[in-house]
Design a protein around this motif. Structure first.
Motif, short mmCIF file in Angstrom:
data_model
loop_
_atom_site.label_atom_id
_atom_site.label_comp_id
_atom_site.label_asym_id
_atom_site.label_seq_id
_atom_site.Cartn_x
_atom_site.Cartn_y
_atom_site.Cartn_z
N LEU B 2 0.84 -1.31 0.03
CA LEU B 2 -0.02 -0.09 0.06
C LEU B 2 1.03 1.27 -0.01
CD1 LEU B 2 -2.57 1.43 0.34
CD2 LEU B 2 -2.42 1.10 2.79
N THR B 27 -4.12 0.81 -2.95
CA THR B 27 -5.13 -0.46 -3.10
C THR B 27 -6.17 -0.23 -2.50
OG1 THR B 27 -4.14 -1.16 -0.83
CG2 THR B 27 -2.91 -1.81 -2.78
N THR B 28 -7.07 -1.20 -2.32
CA THR B 28 -8.67 -1.13 -2.14
C THR B 28 -8.77 -0.84 -0.44
OG1 THR B 28 -9.35 -2.35 -3.91
CG2 THR B 28 -10.87 -1.99 -2.26
N SER B 29 -9.39 0.13 -0.14
CA SER B 29 -9.73 0.33 1.27
C SER B 29 -11.05 0.88 1.47
CB SER B 29 -8.88 1.14 2.00
OG SER B 29 -8.95 1.29 3.22
N ASP B 30 -11.79 0.70 2.32
CA ASP B 30 -13.08 1.12 2.30
C ASP B 30 -13.29 2.25 3.58
OD1 ASP B 30 -14.94 -1.51 4.20
OD2 ASP B 30 -13.01 -0.44 4.70
N THR B 67 -13.98 5.73 -2.53
CA THR B 67 -13.20 4.43 -2.69
C THR B 67 -13.03 4.02 -3.77
OG1 THR B 67 -15.17 3.30 -2.08
CG2 THR B 67 -14.02 3.73 -0.14
N ARG B 70 -10.27 5.65 -5.03
CA ARG B 70 -9.08 5.87 -4.11
C ARG B 70 -8.79 6.99 -3.65
NH1 ARG B 70 -5.96 0.52 -6.74
NH2 ARG B 70 -8.13 -0.71 -6.73
N ASN B 93 -4.38 -1.03 6.10
CA ASN B 93 -3.96 -2.08 5.35
C ASN B 93 -4.98 -3.18 5.54
OD1 ASN B 93 -1.49 -0.40 5.81
ND2 ASN B 93 -0.39 -2.13 4.93
N SER B 94 -5.02 -3.94 4.16
CA SER B 94 -6.05 -5.08 4.47
C SER B 94 -5.33 -6.23 5.15
CB SER B 94 -6.18 -5.65 2.76
OG SER B 94 -4.88 -6.02 2.25
N GLY B 95 -6.23 -7.30 5.80
CA GLY B 95 -5.66 -8.23 6.49
C GLY B 95 -5.76 -8.14 7.99
N GLN B 98 -5.72 -3.70 11.88
CA GLN B 98 -5.85 -2.36 12.08
C GLN B 98 -4.33 -1.62 11.50
OE1 GLN B 98 -8.67 -0.39 12.67
NE2 GLN B 98 -9.45 -2.10 11.80
#
Lengths: 112, 112
Positions: B2, B27-30, B67, B70, B93-95, B98
């Motif tokens: 990211l 990268t994708t984040s909401d 989103t 981005r 970050n994804s995963g 937090q």
């Protein structure tokens, strides 16, 4: 309003010495973090801690670094043998599961 | 990995003027967070944006999140000297866990 408390506010140490930075997260938070900010630069992730173990760490967080939650309230960052480049502002943060962070006031570490 | 970029990096503006700070992420984040930092101080949470199209306002600051593009913006209306600070956006970050990645920061100077 609940706060994240960090001590000391400023620490000066000689190169090669060990330092321990202390944090008291917000009491009902479950996730704990350390970030650092070299003067004038962006904030960098060091480590996250959940359920009494490290959940993620960055490349910066090498063998010189360790974290502990020695009791129900404190969260510490230890640097075993400080280097000049460890000089930075270190921020502790805590969060509930899904929403944002609360940052502590920071510890300015100066390695001489 | 990211990446989070802000522009401009530096912004000098006169009191009473309007301006927008932009935050792009790779990268994708909401969700996305905005923080304010005064010199030598901690990171103060300004806005927590939790969904596409979210808009939040507090005083002279308004933040929005797209989103799909981005992109987040922090709009300053009729700036006053007290708004002088560095503003950071931060993207989870994804995963899980937090961890967030901070943007490069925008140093805002409001000239009386």
């Amino acid at each position: 309003e609940p706060e994240v408390t960090q001590t000391p506010s400023h620490q000066v140490t000689q190169m090669g010495q060990e330092v321990i930075l202390r944090c008291v997260p917000i009491s009902n938070h479950l996730y704990f973090y350390w970030y650092r900010q070299i003067l004038g630069q962006k904030v960098e992730f060091l480590v996250s801690f959940y359920n009494n173990e490290i959940s993620e760490k960055s490349e910066i967080f090498d063998d010189q670094f360790s974290v502990e939650r020695p009791d129900g309230s404190n969260f510490t960052l230890k640097i075993r043998s400080t280097k000049l480049e460890d000089s930075a502002m270190y921020f502790c943060a805590s969060s509930e599961a899904a929403v944002g962070y609360t940052f502590g006031s920071g510890t300015r570490l100066t390695v001489v | 990995e990211l990446k989070v970029e802000q522009n401009p990096l530096f912004l000098s503006m006169q009191e009473g003027k309007n301006y927008t700070i932009y935050c792009n992420y790779s990268t994708t984040s909401d969700r996305l967070y905005w923080y304010r930092q005064d010199p030598g101080k901690s990171l103060e949470s300004l806005f927590v944006l939790l969904s596409n199209g979210a808009v939040k306002q507090e005083g002279r600051l308004m933040a929005s999140l797209d989103t799909k593009a981005r992109l987040s913006t922090l709009h300053i209306t009729a700036a006053v000297h007290d708004l002088s600070a560095t503003y950071f956006c931060a993207v989870p970050n994804s995963g899980g866990y937090q961890k967030v990645t901070f943007g490069t920061g925008t140093k805002l100077q409001v000239i009386p």
